[in-house]
Design a protein around this motif. Structure first.
Motif, PDB file in Angstrom:
ATOM      1  N   LEU A   1       1.156   6.648  -6.819  1.00 26.44           N
ATOM      2  CA  LEU A   1      -0.021   7.410  -7.231  1.00 26.44           C
ATOM      3  C   LEU A   1       0.150   8.894  -6.922  1.00 26.44           C
ATOM      4  O   LEU A   1      -0.231   9.753  -7.726  1.00 26.44           O
ATOM      5  CB  LEU A   1      -1.270   6.869  -6.537  1.00 26.44           C
ATOM      6  N   PHE A   2       0.743   9.195  -5.774  1.00 27.37           N
ATOM      7  CA  PHE A   2       0.942  10.596  -5.419  1.00 27.37           C
ATOM      8  C   PHE A   2       1.915  11.270  -6.379  1.00 27.37           C
ATOM      9  O   PHE A   2       1.696  12.419  -6.800  1.00 27.37           O
ATOM     10  CB  PHE A   2       1.447  10.714  -3.978  1.00 27.37           C
ATOM     11  N   ALA A   3       2.993  10.572  -6.736  1.00 26.68           N
ATOM     12  CA  ALA A   3       3.973  11.144  -7.670  1.00 26.68           C
ATOM     13  C   ALA A   3       3.343  11.401  -9.036  1.00 26.68           C
ATOM     14  O   ALA A   3       3.548  12.462  -9.645  1.00 26.68           O
ATOM     15  CB  ALA A   3       5.176  10.210  -7.799  1.00 26.68           C
TER      16      ALA A   3
ATOM     17  N   TRP B   1      -8.208   7.042  -6.143  1.00 22.49           N
ATOM     18  CA  TRP B   1      -7.438   5.846  -5.815  1.00 22.49           C
ATOM     19  C   TRP B   1      -6.495   6.102  -4.635  1.00 22.49           C
ATOM     20  O   TRP B   1      -6.372   5.270  -3.737  1.00 22.49           O
ATOM     21  CB  TRP B   1      -6.660   5.373  -7.041  1.00 22.49           C
ATOM     22  N   LEU B   2      -5.836   7.255  -4.648  1.00 20.55           N
ATOM     23  CA  LEU B   2      -4.916   7.583  -3.560  1.00 20.55           C
ATOM     24  C   LEU B   2      -5.649   7.703  -2.230  1.00 20.55           C
ATOM     25  O   LEU B   2      -5.156   7.253  -1.198  1.00 20.55           O
ATOM     26  CB  LEU B   2      -4.173   8.886  -3.883  1.00 20.55           C
ATOM     27  N   SER B   3      -6.837   8.282  -2.238  1.00 15.73           N
ATOM     28  CA  SER B   3      -7.604   8.440  -1.002  1.00 15.73           C
ATOM     29  C   SER B   3      -7.971   7.082  -0.391  1.00 15.73           C
ATOM     30  O   SER B   3      -7.793   6.866   0.807  1.00 15.73           O
ATOM     31  CB  SER B   3      -8.884   9.237  -1.267  1.00 15.73           C
TER      32      SER B   3
ATOM     33  N   LEU C   1       0.820  -1.209   0.000  1.00 15.29           N
ATOM     34  CA  LEU C   1       0.000   0.000   0.000  1.00 15.29           C
ATOM     35  C   LEU C   1       0.854   1.259   0.000  1.00 15.29           C
ATOM     36  O   LEU C   1       0.510   2.253  -0.651  1.00 15.29           O
ATOM     37  CB  LEU C   1      -0.937   0.001   1.212  1.00 15.29           C
ATOM     38  N   ALA C   2       1.982   1.234   0.702  1.00 11.09           N
ATOM     39  CA  ALA C   2       2.861   2.408   0.737  1.00 11.09           C
ATOM     40  C   ALA C   2       3.446   2.686  -0.644  1.00 11.09           C
ATOM     41  O   ALA C   2       3.463   3.835  -1.102  1.00 11.09           O
ATOM     42  CB  ALA C   2       3.978   2.197   1.762  1.00 11.09           C
ATOM     43  N   VAL C   3       3.918   1.633  -1.323  1.00 10.33           N
ATOM     44  CA  VAL C   3       4.493   1.814  -2.664  1.00 10.33           C
ATOM     45  C   VAL C   3       3.428   2.323  -3.633  1.00 10.33           C
ATOM     46  O   VAL C   3       3.666   3.257  -4.416  1.00 10.33           O
ATOM     47  CB  VAL C   3       5.120   0.493  -3.163  1.00 10.33           C
ATOM     48  N   LEU C   4       2.240   1.740  -3.575  1.00 11.08           N
ATOM     49  CA  LEU C   4       1.151   2.191  -4.454  1.00 11.08           C
ATOM     50  C   LEU C   4       0.778   3.643  -4.163  1.00 11.08           C
ATOM     51  O   LEU C   4       0.576   4.444  -5.091  1.00 11.08           O
ATOM     52  CB  LEU C   4      -0.074   1.290  -4.286  1.00 11.08           C
TER      53      LEU C   4
END
Length: 196
Positions: free
Chosen positions: A20-22, A55-57, A13-16
């Motif tokens: 996504l944030f980047a 998706w990020l949320s 989840l952290a990598v995703l």
């Protein structure tokens, strides 16, 4: 065993979330550049930014739940004896598990399947892709809740772990702080004597 699985799921989840944030930052930056500098607004960037934000949320919320860092009003529960805290936390985790399975997994699946044929206007995706993250996040949250239930039964986790308050004032000054205070007092004394 459970902490290893939890750490593995949290790392996914952290990598995703970071990825996504980047991509969200890059997309939003391109949207501003294309509109303000190139005077040719991008047709796809706003829609992609909206999809990435959704998706990020949801994935970020699942990550936060896995960290046990979600907002909780636990003032009264912390006043209970340890056995009462355990019962209260078990009740909360069962409710979260039910909500994750029924509301997020089942409800998200229905929402995604209903919108699967509806096309987005500027991207080659359907609206179903926007809703697809809901059951995915629901699965992660359900697994974390199940792990918490098992951990509470086995006594491997605390019902309400102690939280360090970063705002709290230190009770005793550190050695370097007392040195600074002494040197500041000496400087002020020297300056008063120089004024005389």
């Amino acid at each position: 065993m459970l902490p290893t699985i939890r750490d593995f799921l949290k790392s996914i989840l952290a990598v995703l979330s970071v990825t996504l944030f980047a991509v969200l930052v890059a997309t939003t930056t391109w949207q501003v550049v294309s509109r303000q500098i190139l005077n040719e607004p991008s047709t796809w960037s706003e829609e992609l930014a909206r999809l990435l934000f959704v998706w990020l949320s949801f994935l970020g919320s699942a990550f936060l739940f896995g960290e046990r860092g979600h907002i909780a009003v636990d003032f009264l529960a912390r006043k209970l004896p340890f056995a009462g805290q355990r019962v209260a936390q078990l009740f909360v985790q069962v409710m979260v598990l039910l909500f994750a399975l029924v509301g997020l997994v089942w409800g998200g699946y229905l929402a995604a399947s209903i919108a699967w044929e509806q096309n987005l206007t500027a991207l080659p995706f359907t609206i179903g892709w926007v809703y697809l993250v809901i059951p995915i996040a629901g699965v992660f949250i359900a697994v974390f809740a199940l792990m918490d239930i098992v951990g509470l039964f086995l006594g491997e986790i605390e019902p309400y772990p102690e939280i360090d308050d970063p705002v709290a004032e230190p009770t005793e000054p550190a050695a370097s702080d007392s040195t600074l205070v002494v040197s500041a007092e000496a400087d002020s004394t020297d300056s008063k004597e120089a004024d005389r």
